[in-house]
Structure formats: C-alpha cells, structure tokens
Design an enzyme around this catalytic site. Structure first.
Site, PDB file in Angstrom:
ATOM      1  N   ARG A  43    -123.206-122.986 -43.982  1.00  0.00           N
ATOM      2  CA  ARG A  43    -121.927-123.715 -43.889  1.00  0.00           C
ATOM      3  C   ARG A  43    -121.570-124.153 -42.469  1.00  0.00           C
ATOM      4  O   ARG A  43    -120.415-124.418 -42.166  1.00  0.00           O
ATOM      5  CB  ARG A  43    -120.782-122.886 -44.494  1.00  0.00           C
ATOM      6  CG  ARG A  43    -120.978-122.576 -45.980  1.00  0.00           C
ATOM      7  CD  ARG A  43    -119.772-121.893 -46.560  1.00  0.00           C
ATOM      8  NE  ARG A  43    -119.942-121.656 -47.991  1.00  0.00           N
ATOM      9  CZ  ARG A  43    -120.489-120.570 -48.515  1.00  0.00           C
ATOM     10  NH1 ARG A  43    -120.904-119.598 -47.707  1.00  0.00           N
ATOM     11  NH2 ARG A  43    -120.606-120.428 -49.810  1.00  0.00           N
ATOM     12  N   LYS A  97    -121.809-138.537 -37.357  1.00  0.00           N
ATOM     13  CA  LYS A  97    -122.320-138.961 -38.662  1.00  0.00           C
ATOM     14  C   LYS A  97    -123.717-138.392 -38.837  1.00  0.00           C
ATOM     15  O   LYS A  97    -124.617-138.670 -38.050  1.00  0.00           O
ATOM     16  CB  LYS A  97    -122.374-140.487 -38.749  1.00  0.00           C
ATOM     17  CG  LYS A  97    -121.087-141.149 -39.181  1.00  0.00           C
ATOM     18  CD  LYS A  97    -121.361-142.620 -39.462  1.00  0.00           C
ATOM     19  CE  LYS A  97    -120.162-143.322 -40.028  1.00  0.00           C
ATOM     20  NZ  LYS A  97    -120.459-144.737 -40.338  1.00  0.00           N
ATOM     21  N   GLU A 141    -127.851-152.716 -31.820  1.00  0.00           N
ATOM     22  CA  GLU A 141    -126.617-151.930 -31.838  1.00  0.00           C
ATOM     23  C   GLU A 141    -125.789-152.180 -30.577  1.00  0.00           C
ATOM     24  O   GLU A 141    -124.558-152.202 -30.623  1.00  0.00           O
ATOM     25  CB  GLU A 141    -126.935-150.439 -31.975  1.00  0.00           C
ATOM     26  CG  GLU A 141    -127.608-150.051 -33.282  1.00  0.00           C
ATOM     27  CD  GLU A 141    -126.642-149.980 -34.465  1.00  0.00           C
ATOM     28  OE1 GLU A 141    -125.439-150.290 -34.292  1.00  0.00           O
ATOM     29  OE2 GLU A 141    -127.097-149.619 -35.560  1.00  0.00           O
ATOM     30  N   LYS A 155    -117.825-146.083 -28.378  1.00  0.00           N
ATOM     31  CA  LYS A 155    -117.993-145.243 -29.565  1.00  0.00           C
ATOM     32  C   LYS A 155    -117.064-144.035 -29.495  1.00  0.00           C
ATOM     33  O   LYS A 155    -116.413-143.663 -30.487  1.00  0.00           O
ATOM     34  CB  LYS A 155    -119.449-144.784 -29.669  1.00  0.00           C
ATOM     35  CG  LYS A 155    -119.808-143.952 -30.918  1.00  0.00           C
ATOM     36  CD  LYS A 155    -119.980-144.821 -32.132  1.00  0.00           C
ATOM     37  CE  LYS A 155    -120.419-144.050 -33.370  1.00  0.00           C
ATOM     38  NZ  LYS A 155    -121.872-143.806 -33.411  1.00  0.00           N
ATOM     39  N   GLU A 194    -113.923-142.288 -40.431  1.00  0.00           N
ATOM     40  CA  GLU A 194    -114.087-143.669 -40.888  1.00  0.00           C
ATOM     41  C   GLU A 194    -113.127-144.048 -42.010  1.00  0.00           C
ATOM     42  O   GLU A 194    -113.511-144.606 -43.029  1.00  0.00           O
ATOM     43  CB  GLU A 194    -115.533-143.917 -41.330  1.00  0.00           C
ATOM     44  CG  GLU A 194    -115.917-145.383 -41.334  1.00  0.00           C
ATOM     45  CD  GLU A 194    -117.390-145.604 -41.602  1.00  0.00           C
ATOM     46  OE1 GLU A 194    -117.708-146.159 -42.649  1.00  0.00           O
ATOM     47  OE2 GLU A 194    -118.217-145.200 -40.742  1.00  0.00           O
ATOM     48  N   ARG A 239    -112.962-147.138 -37.405  1.00  0.00           N
ATOM     49  CA  ARG A 239    -114.376-146.814 -37.196  1.00  0.00           C
ATOM     50  C   ARG A 239    -115.297-147.651 -38.076  1.00  0.00           C
ATOM     51  O   ARG A 239    -116.463-147.869 -37.741  1.00  0.00           O
ATOM     52  CB  ARG A 239    -114.611-145.318 -37.444  1.00  0.00           C
ATOM     53  CG  ARG A 239    -116.045-144.897 -37.152  1.00  0.00           C
ATOM     54  CD  ARG A 239    -116.243-143.402 -37.149  1.00  0.00           C
ATOM     55  NE  ARG A 239    -117.626-143.058 -36.873  1.00  0.00           N
ATOM     56  CZ  ARG A 239    -118.095-141.833 -36.666  1.00  0.00           C
ATOM     57  NH1 ARG A 239    -117.274-140.809 -36.683  1.00  0.00           N
ATOM     58  NH2 ARG A 239    -119.365-141.637 -36.417  1.00  0.00           N
ATOM     59  N   ASN A 286    -119.758-150.745 -38.426  1.00  0.00           N
ATOM     60  CA  ASN A 286    -120.749-151.075 -39.446  1.00  0.00           C
ATOM     61  C   ASN A 286    -121.069-152.561 -39.499  1.00  0.00           C
ATOM     62  O   ASN A 286    -121.663-153.026 -40.482  1.00  0.00           O
ATOM     63  CB  ASN A 286    -120.257-150.610 -40.821  1.00  0.00           C
ATOM     64  CG  ASN A 286    -120.192-149.097 -40.923  1.00  0.00           C
ATOM     65  OD1 ASN A 286    -121.110-148.397 -40.501  1.00  0.00           O
ATOM     66  ND2 ASN A 286    -119.094-148.582 -41.460  1.00  0.00           N
ATOM     67  N   HIS A 338    -124.325-153.764 -41.094  1.00  0.00           N
ATOM     68  CA  HIS A 338    -124.952-152.649 -41.792  1.00  0.00           C
ATOM     69  C   HIS A 338    -124.967-152.811 -43.307  1.00  0.00           C
ATOM     70  O   HIS A 338    -125.888-152.326 -43.971  1.00  0.00           O
ATOM     71  CB  HIS A 338    -124.270-151.332 -41.405  1.00  0.00           C
ATOM     72  CG  HIS A 338    -124.609-150.871 -40.020  1.00  0.00           C
ATOM     73  ND1 HIS A 338    -124.321-151.611 -38.897  1.00  0.00           N
ATOM     74  CD2 HIS A 338    -125.222-149.738 -39.579  1.00  0.00           C
ATOM     75  CE1 HIS A 338    -124.750-150.957 -37.826  1.00  0.00           C
ATOM     76  NE2 HIS A 338    -125.281-149.822 -38.209  1.00  0.00           N
ATOM     77  N   HIS A 348    -128.553-152.418 -44.520  1.00  0.00           N
ATOM     78  CA  HIS A 348    -129.006-151.317 -45.373  1.00  0.00           C
ATOM     79  C   HIS A 348    -129.690-151.845 -46.631  1.00  0.00           C
ATOM     80  O   HIS A 348    -130.638-151.228 -47.135  1.00  0.00           O
ATOM     81  CB  HIS A 348    -127.819-150.434 -45.760  1.00  0.00           C
ATOM     82  CG  HIS A 348    -127.314-149.582 -44.631  1.00  0.00           C
ATOM     83  ND1 HIS A 348    -126.150-148.857 -44.712  1.00  0.00           N
ATOM     84  CD2 HIS A 348    -127.815-149.332 -43.400  1.00  0.00           C
ATOM     85  CE1 HIS A 348    -125.961-148.202 -43.582  1.00  0.00           C
ATOM     86  NE2 HIS A 348    -126.951-148.473 -42.765  1.00  0.00           N
ATOM     87  N   HIS A 370    -134.301-149.952 -38.474  1.00  0.00           N
ATOM     88  CA  HIS A 370    -132.868-150.044 -38.737  1.00  0.00           C
ATOM     89  C   HIS A 370    -132.212-151.133 -37.890  1.00  0.00           C
ATOM     90  O   HIS A 370    -131.437-151.955 -38.389  1.00  0.00           O
ATOM     91  CB  HIS A 370    -132.206-148.693 -38.458  1.00  0.00           C
ATOM     92  CG  HIS A 370    -130.716-148.702 -38.592  1.00  0.00           C
ATOM     93  ND1 HIS A 370    -130.081-148.931 -39.800  1.00  0.00           N
ATOM     94  CD2 HIS A 370    -129.737-148.531 -37.668  1.00  0.00           C
ATOM     95  CE1 HIS A 370    -128.767-148.898 -39.607  1.00  0.00           C
ATOM     96  NE2 HIS A 370    -128.534-148.660 -38.329  1.00  0.00           N
TER      97      HIS A 370
END
Length: 357
Positions: A118, A140, A182, A224, A234, A238, A242, A245, A249, A262
């Site tokens: 955990r 993330k 990026e 960032k 997010e 935030r 993306n 993205h 993706h 990517h």
C-alpha cells in the site's frame, strides 16, 4: 545545479537539475530513510549508468532489478515481475525503490511503489529527455493495457527527482527528438516565450548544448511543478498537459506500443489538435505552420500513420481515460501559449481532420 520544489504539502519534494548529479551520492542518500534499496532499470540504461548509481549506494543494502527495454514492457506482466522480486527478496515498508531510466521505468517503478504494501518510497532518476521534462514529475504512474495506454495506474509522488542532463548525451537521436515533442508542448499550452526561445535555439538543442539543455529542462519542470501544485489529480488545469495525447495514445495503441515512440505519437497528435483549432478559427494558418515547422526541425512526424483514418482513431479514443459521459475530451490550442480542454469537437470535423491526415 538548479533546485525546484513541487509544492504538495506533506508530499512536497525537490527536483535537482544539473550536470553530473549522478556523481553526487549526497543527493540520493539525503532522501533515503530506508534500510533496503532496490534500483529498477532496464538492460540498456543498466550498461550506461547502473554501476555508477550502485556505487553511490556503496555500504547500503542495495540491489538491482534489470528489466527489458521498450514501451511494450510497460505492462502488467512487468508489474508482476517487480512485485514478485520484492516479495521474494523480503522487501518491507522500509524499502525504497529507485527508478533509473526513461518514462517506462519511471511509470512502472512508481506504480509498483504505490501498490507494494500500500505504498513505499521511490526516487526518480530520469535518463531520457521525455522523462526529465515530463513523466518523472507530477506523480502519474501507470502501466499500459492492449485496450488503452496508462489506463491502470495511480497518482503517487516520488521522494525526489534527480536529473543529470549529461545522460542526454548518450540518448539516441530518435529518443531525444521524442522528448522534444513534450518540450514543444509546454510552449504551446503555457508559455509563448518558451516557444519563441525554442525556435531561436533549435540548432543548439539538436547539438545537445549543456547550458541550453539545463535551461529547457528547468523551465519545463518549473511549468509542470506549478500545474501539479495547483491540480495534482488532473481534475482541472493539469489536463492541459495532455495536448496531443488523445490522438497520440490512439496511434500508439493502433501501431503497437514501441513501434511509434510516445513523443512521436504526441507530435502528430499536436499537429492534429492544431488543425482542429484552425478549423475552429482558434489558430491562424501561420501559427499552425510555426508549430509544424518546429516539430519538423527535430525530425518528428507530423502526419498520422498510413492507413490509420477516422475509424481507427475513434476505436481507440473511445477508450481514452479522458472520456467523460461518453464524450471524448481534447486539449486544443487557442493560441501559441494557451490551450483549452473541450469536448466540443463534432464528429464531422474529426472525420475531416483524421481522414486528411
């Protein structure tokens, strides 16, 4: 050396940016409260920097787990391998993981740290440009699934991010270019002056001038950190990070993870989002040309893969984690230096954009 802080209350942490920071054992040791350390890396990075990092941990109970390199290994199978290693080696809550590598290793190690018992501490040591300017900061963590990228993960912050820009000298040309996608993204969504600066210094960046690299990494991490401090999970601003993205993706999933890097997929996604913005009269034709030209200057793709049209994109984008109430949300620039999140992109415009790409 530059030091920035991600301000998240009790989960705040520093980002160290400099040359040869991997020669300074105090940076890592200053964030180790654990009896046991496991360095997670891949077989490519291990050859380059594995021994150097292990030397920094001399005298400590430090072990190393080496995984295969590649986006296709950012998977549940790799996650299970990390879990099995930790269990077999009696790792407890007083274990710290160190992610040594690019975005795949950082995301996988962070997700493993979030889940094992955990939650155990981890430190990011990103060795690619993409990881240094983006994925190592903000917490993330995730693995991919054949039906969607980063769909299985958690928000889990590192104890520290240690960036050595000298590692970029060993980065293959294609990987460096992928990171620049990026970087350019930050200029489009947040900082028009950064975009101008990138246009002016593109040759020096391609030549990996260390002063320029430190400046661009510092500025991207600063942006960032500011956004994450405001919106850690997010739920608002935030999401602007993306840009490109949602389309990107879809390209990665359709082409097979690792066949398009990517950053390459994001670069094409940025162009598609910019074309949508032009159709909506949010961007001028000249602004779109500036974006395309800067991406092309770093040899990034600006067109979607052949034979990947509207139906292929839609099949994957409907599984994107940004879908809400069955509506696909896109990040669309409305100026160089500004962007919005919107689900107001009608299907006809998407079809025209994607089939023409």
């Amino acid at each position: 050396m530059n030091t920035l802080n991600v301000e998240l209350g009790e989960r705040s942490y520093p980002i160290y940016i400099g040359v040869n920071t991997l020669r300074e054992s105090g940076l890592i040791r200053g964030h180790l409260d654990s009896k046991k350390i496991v360095v997670v890396t891949n077989d490519v990075v291990d050859v380059l920097y594995g021994a150097q990092v292990m030397d920094l941990l001399t005298g400590l109970d430090a072990e190393k787990l080496v995984l295969p390199d590649g986006e296709q290994f950012k998977s549940l199978a790799s996650f299970e391998r990390v879990m099995t290693y930790l269990l077999e080696n009696n790792a407890a809550r007083d274990t710290t993981l160190i992610a040594l590598g690019g975005g795949v290793i950082g995301d996988l190690t962070g997700f493993s740290a979030a889940c094992y018992q955990r939650g155990i501490p981890f430190i990011q040591i990103p060795t690619t440009l993409l990881a240094q300017v983006d994925s190592s900061v903000g917490g993330k963590t995730a693995v991919n699934h054949p039906l969607g990228k980063n769909m299985i993960g958690a928000f889990y912050q590192p104890a520290a991010v240690i960036i050595d820009t000298m590692t970029l000298c060993s980065l293959p040309r294609r990987e460096f270019a992928a990171g620049m996608a990026e970087v350019i993204k930050y200029g489009i969504i947040y900082d028009a002056q950064l975009f101008d600066w990138l246009e002016q210094h593109q040759q020096g960046l391609r030549e990996k001038d260390q002063a320029l690299l430190q400046e661009v990494v510092r500025r991207c991490c600063q942006i960032k950190a500011e956004i994450v401090a405001e919106d850690e999970q997010e739920r608002g601003r935030r999401a602007l990070l993306n840009l490109g993205h949602t389309f990107g993706h879809a390209i990665e999933a359709e082409q097979g993870y690792g066949n398009w890097l990517h950053g390459e997929a994001v670069a094409t996604g940025i162009v598609l989002a910019s074309v949508v913005a032009q159709h909506k009269n949010w961007l001028s034709a000249s602004e779109v040309c500036r974006i395309v030209d800067l991406l092309k200057a770093f040899e990034l793709p600006v067109k979607a893969p052949e034979k990947m049209g509207f139906d292929s994109f839609m099949r994957h984008m409907r599984h994107d984690k940004k879908v809400q109430a069955n509506r696909i949300r896109f990040v669309i620039p409305d100026a160089i230096g500004s962007a919005v999140v919107t689900d107001d992109v009608d299907e006809a415009l998407l079809k025209e954009t994607l089939n023409a790409s």
